[in-house]
Scaffold this motif. Structure first.
Motif, mmCIF file in Angstrom:
data_model
loop_
_atom_site.group_PDB
_atom_site.id
_atom_site.type_symbol
_atom_site.label_atom_id
_atom_site.label_comp_id
_atom_site.label_asym_id
_atom_site.label_seq_id
_atom_site.Cartn_x
_atom_site.Cartn_y
_atom_site.Cartn_z
ATOM 1 N N ARG A 191 0.773 -1.313 0.158
ATOM 2 C CA ARG A 191 -0.235 0.002 -0.172
ATOM 3 C C ARG A 191 0.817 1.334 0.090
ATOM 4 N NH1 ARG A 191 -5.463 -0.050 1.623
ATOM 5 N NH2 ARG A 191 -6.569 -2.121 1.880
ATOM 6 N N VAL A 192 2.055 1.394 0.258
ATOM 7 C CA VAL A 192 3.043 2.559 0.470
ATOM 8 C C VAL A 192 3.080 3.171 -0.629
ATOM 9 C CG1 VAL A 192 5.113 1.251 0.173
ATOM 10 C CG2 VAL A 192 5.007 2.995 1.604
ATOM 11 N N ASP A 193 3.138 4.491 -0.554
ATOM 12 C CA ASP A 193 3.454 5.286 -1.668
ATOM 13 C C ASP A 193 4.822 5.229 -1.979
ATOM 14 O OD1 ASP A 193 4.404 7.816 -2.700
ATOM 15 O OD2 ASP A 193 2.401 8.217 -3.163
ATOM 16 N N GLN A 194 5.426 4.657 -3.013
ATOM 17 C CA GLN A 194 6.781 4.339 -3.331
ATOM 18 C C GLN A 194 7.650 5.379 -3.339
ATOM 19 O OE1 GLN A 194 8.067 1.157 -2.997
ATOM 20 N NE2 GLN A 194 6.420 0.090 -2.986
ATOM 21 N N SER A 195 7.022 6.586 -4.171
ATOM 22 C CA SER A 195 7.828 7.845 -4.273
ATOM 23 C C SER A 195 8.146 8.338 -2.954
ATOM 24 C CB SER A 195 6.910 8.896 -5.103
ATOM 25 O OG SER A 195 6.850 8.213 -6.425
ATOM 26 N N ALA A 196 7.238 8.470 -1.918
ATOM 27 C CA ALA A 196 7.587 8.868 -0.722
ATOM 28 C C ALA A 196 8.311 8.220 -0.069
ATOM 29 C CB ALA A 196 5.995 9.204 -0.168
ATOM 30 N N LEU A 197 8.290 6.594 -0.105
ATOM 31 C CA LEU A 197 9.072 6.128 0.695
ATOM 32 C C LEU A 197 10.668 6.192 0.311
ATOM 33 C CD1 LEU A 197 9.628 3.374 2.670
ATOM 34 C CD2 LEU A 197 8.860 2.053 0.671
ATOM 35 N N LYS A 198 10.812 6.406 -0.981
ATOM 36 C CA LYS A 198 12.156 6.411 -1.527
ATOM 37 C C LYS A 198 12.742 7.808 -1.033
ATOM 38 C CE LYS A 198 14.696 6.569 -5.734
ATOM 39 N NZ LYS A 198 14.679 6.865 -7.363
ATOM 40 N N GLU A 199 11.765 8.838 -0.888
ATOM 41 C CA GLU A 199 12.321 10.214 -0.400
ATOM 42 C C GLU A 199 12.587 10.027 1.215
ATOM 43 O OE1 GLU A 199 13.608 13.952 -1.005
ATOM 44 O OE2 GLU A 199 13.088 12.474 -2.415
ATOM 45 N N VAL A 200 11.811 9.451 1.793
ATOM 46 C CA VAL A 200 12.029 9.071 3.301
ATOM 47 C C VAL A 200 13.418 8.465 3.475
ATOM 48 C CG1 VAL A 200 11.142 7.936 5.274
ATOM 49 C CG2 VAL A 200 9.743 9.314 3.945
ATOM 50 N N ARG A 201 13.658 7.421 2.783
ATOM 51 C CA ARG A 201 15.237 6.730 2.993
ATOM 52 C C ARG A 201 16.202 7.637 2.493
ATOM 53 N NH1 ARG A 201 13.042 1.563 -0.380
ATOM 54 N NH2 ARG A 201 11.944 0.045 1.053
ATOM 55 N N LEU A 202 16.040 8.504 1.613
ATOM 56 C CA LEU A 202 17.073 9.071 1.083
ATOM 57 C C LEU A 202 17.659 10.096 2.173
ATOM 58 C CD1 LEU A 202 19.107 10.184 -1.134
ATOM 59 C CD2 LEU A 202 17.311 11.732 -2.175
ATOM 60 N N ARG A 203 16.401 10.830 2.814
ATOM 61 C CA ARG A 203 16.588 11.985 3.645
ATOM 62 C C ARG A 203 17.212 11.594 4.955
ATOM 63 N NH1 ARG A 203 11.629 16.294 2.712
ATOM 64 N NH2 ARG A 203 11.833 16.257 0.383
ATOM 65 N N ILE A 204 16.730 10.294 5.743
ATOM 66 C CA ILE A 204 17.424 9.546 6.468
ATOM 67 C C ILE A 204 18.483 9.386 6.405
ATOM 68 C CG2 ILE A 204 17.183 7.848 8.258
ATOM 69 C CD1 ILE A 204 14.205 8.221 8.268
ATOM 70 N N ASP A 205 19.000 8.556 5.386
ATOM 71 C CA ASP A 205 20.096 8.138 4.851
ATOM 72 C C ASP A 205 21.522 9.135 4.903
ATOM 73 O OD1 ASP A 205 19.355 5.556 5.253
ATOM 74 O OD2 ASP A 205 19.194 5.282 2.812
#
Length: 488
Positions: A191-205
């Motif tokens: 169900r997750v919004d893949q674009s948002a998930l990718k951005e969250v990973r990038l900003r945390i990493d």
């Protein structure tokens, strides 16, 4: 020197000295020497931080099994110890001293054997934590009464209990150069919004900090570099709110040591929703009232001052005479409002900081100061007191503290616009505010969605709470800017 990678040697005493050095000879480091096998040929040592480990668990899962060893093949000695003798669900062979230090300070026990260039890490942590309780800051009239705690494991356990699905994904990361803090990214894979998930990973990493004491550091990284007074990440203490957000395709971020979760993407309409809306039969009244109170909370003081300064002719002569021209207070209306707002701001902030024992005394003093002395001393007009009281009561409909602070800032801005430019200034201010909110993005998702950009199918849970069966069975979609999509 401690930042350089170092490895175990075959000399047990050299290994112990290196670990002591990396821990700055901490007096809390406990070392328990042990000899085992039939001929007492092998000697080893257990190293752990006293006070954060379960000593009974160490005795049962490590010491007793080692003392019962009869004979082990030398070629597979350490692997055999880890796989067949040590009784723990979490056992790992390590060769690096520096990475081992991180595990020791997390409550794990290191087992080293003389003559071997590696060690064994065993999870023996025992952290003190409070029990799961009801949230004192975010209340839920119906539904679950529990709230998150400071322990990441407990919070993830609550989510697993509420979402019994193999699609529940938890990605754990460690953030911090000096002190590594556990951070968990939680979402539903289907169900997750893949674009948002990718951005969250990038900003945390890409977050580079020495340490993380609480979730605000992670929130600022997720929010990005946008300059705004609006919160772009939603924080909640309620597990059911997080569960609902995950089913809607959003992402939850947990930080160990913080009793709340950060939900992204964050939309403005999310602050108008309350978990109780989904447990009651009321569909529209509560939601529409919340929207109305949001605007009243920051517009009413400015409208009041603009009317008293520029638009008295809007009312009858009787009203003007009673409330405006014959006012016997010493201060002008605009200064009255500023004084009241300042006093209430002091009371609000002090209520967060003081002990519970002082709340009753402060409430009594506040009542005397504002409700009695200010009016009887002719400093503040009674109508001004009523106006500010309505504005603050309207603010209580927004249960999120971050948005309450935003409303407070907007209140001062529109009070200035109303006092200097009148209704026209407030109108222009609202126009600029809307433009600002339209430009905001939460991990690439427009802040005012689905209102702007307009998406009719998503209005099923905006101004009213739609039929629960339809809400459950219809997946949520989030708009993204075309440039964001193309860059991804």
């Amino acid at each position: 020197m401690h930042n350089e990678e170092s490895f175990f040697s075959k000399n047990i005493h050299k290994n112990i000295n290196m670990i002591k050095e990396h821990l700055y000879n901490s007096p809390e480091l406990s070392i328990r020497y042990i000899q085992f096998d039939t001929n007492r040929k092998h000697s080893g040592a257990l190293l752990y931080i006293n006070g954060i480990v379960n000593t009974e668990l160490i005795r049962e899962s490590i010491i007793e099994p080692l003392l019962n060893i009869r004979k082990i093949d030398e070629d597979t000695f350490m692997s055999t110890l880890a796989l067949h003798h040590i009784r723990s669900e979490s056992v790992e062979e390590v060769t690096s001293i520096s990475s081992t230090i991180d595990e020791i300070v997390r409550g794990k026990t290191l087992v080293i054997i003389d003559g071997f260039e590696c060690g064994i890490i065993v999870d023996t942590a025992e952290w003190q934590q409070r029990s799961i309780e009801q949230s004192s800051r975010q209340r839920n009239i119906l539904g679950p009464m529990i709230a998150f705690t400071e322990q990441l494991k407990s919070n993830l356990n609550l989510l697993h209990n509420m979402i019994l699905s193999p699609t529940l994904m938890i990605e754990k990361k460690q953030i911090g150069r000096i002190k590594k803090t556990d951070v968990a990214i939680v979402y539903l894979n289907n169900r997750v919004d893949q674009s948002a998930l990718k951005e969250v990973r990038l900003r945390i990493d890409t977050l580079q900090v020495d340490y993380v004491l609480e979730s605000r550091v992670i929130e600022e990284a997720i929010e990005g570099k946008q300059k705004t007074i609006f919160p772009l990440a939603f924080q909640t203490e309620l597990p059911d709110a997080v569960t609902s957000a995950l089913y809607e395709g959003r992402i939850a971020v947990f930080v160990n040591g913080t009793p709340s979760a950060t939900i992204i993407p964050n939309l403005f309409v999310q602050y108008m929703q309350h978990p109780s809306d989904y447990y009651t039969r009321l569909r529209s009244m509560s939601r529409l009232l919340t929207f109305f109170c949001f605007f009243v909370a920051f517009l009413l003081p400015g409208l009041y001052v603009s009317i008293t300064n520029f638009h008295e002719n809007w009312f009858s002569k009787k009203v003007i005479k009673h409330f405006f021209t014959h006012s016997d207070t010493f201060l002008p209306f605009w200064l009255e409002i500023y004084v009241l707002l300042l006093l209430l701001q002091i009371i609000s902030m002090s209520s967060y900081r003081m002990s519970k024992e002082m709340l009753i005394l402060v409430s009594l003093i506040s009542t005397i100061t504002i409700g009695t002395t200010a009016v009887e001393a002719k400093l503040i007009h009674p109508l001004s007191l009523i106006i500010i009281g309505i504005a603050y009561l309207s603010n209580t409909m927004i249960s999120n503290i971050a948005m309450s602070f935003t409303i407070n800032s907007l209140r001062y801005i529109f009070l200035f616009l109303g006092g200097v430019f009148g209704i026209v200034g407030i109108g222009i201010g609202l126009f600029i505010l809307i433009i600002h909110m339209v430009r905001l993005r939460s991990v690439g998702v427009p802040y005012l969605a689905p209102i702007i950009p307009f998406h009719f199918k998503e209005f099923k849970d905006v101004f009213f709470r739609g039929d629960l069966r339809k809400l459950i069975n219809s997946p949520n979609t989030y708009p993204h800017d075309e440039k964001d999509k193309s860059s991804q």
